[in-house]
Design an enzyme around this catalytic site. Sequence first.
Site, PDB file in Angstrom:
ATOM      1  CG  HIS A 299      -0.141  -0.014   2.519  1.00  0.00           C
ATOM      2  ND1 HIS A 299       0.422   1.125   3.074  1.00  0.00           N
ATOM      3  CD2 HIS A 299       0.191  -1.038   3.341  1.00  0.00           C
ATOM      4  CE1 HIS A 299       1.052   0.806   4.182  1.00  0.00           C
ATOM      5  NE2 HIS A 299       0.938  -0.498   4.374  1.00  0.00           N
TER       6      HIS A 299
ATOM      7  CD  GLU B 102       2.331  -5.745   8.003  1.00  0.00           C
ATOM      8  OE1 GLU B 102       2.604  -6.954   7.807  1.00  0.00           O
ATOM      9  OE2 GLU B 102       3.012  -4.821   7.540  1.00  0.00           O
TER      10      GLU B 102
END
Length: 188
Positions: free
Chosen positions: A9, A78
Amino acid sequence: MTLLALLRHADTAWSEEGRIQGRSDLPLSESGRAQLRARALPLDCRGMKVVTSPLARCVETAALLGAPDAEREPRIAEMHWGAWEGRLLAELRRELGEAMRQNEARGLDFRPEGGESPREVSSRVGLWLEGITTPTLAITHRGVIRVALAAATGWDMTGRPPVKLDWSAVHFFRIAGGSLTVDRLNVR
């Protein structure tokens, strides 16, 4: 063999400060959004199925890259950093000293307080990989890309990685039978 592209990202306020984000659900920063407006994906990503971590920074990255309806996949979220989320790694190293050095020396079995290990991240990502049968672009996180690199190269996550990764580039892997091999890394 199926082609898999992994992209981290764009930046958030915490990533710009060097803070550990983990599962903290932060939006992109204005500079992160600007990075994406100036970026074009490599041609090899055209026509790929797009999948994203469900965390806001990945969903927004996917939308700004032209995939607002990308499938959310929780297994590529994550690594959970527990009590260390929001902290700076350098601060933790100073504060925890030898205990932190020993923990980091555990590589795949490193574990933040109240969080998960890279080995656990690798297990959940591996389950996701088993189901991939079409070329896929995944918008994900450093921790996920690092465990993919470890799986593809045999790196045990001790010492430096075998390749320095550019976090704004796309990293291509090949999947065969749930196993990964490196195709190309750091593609802009």
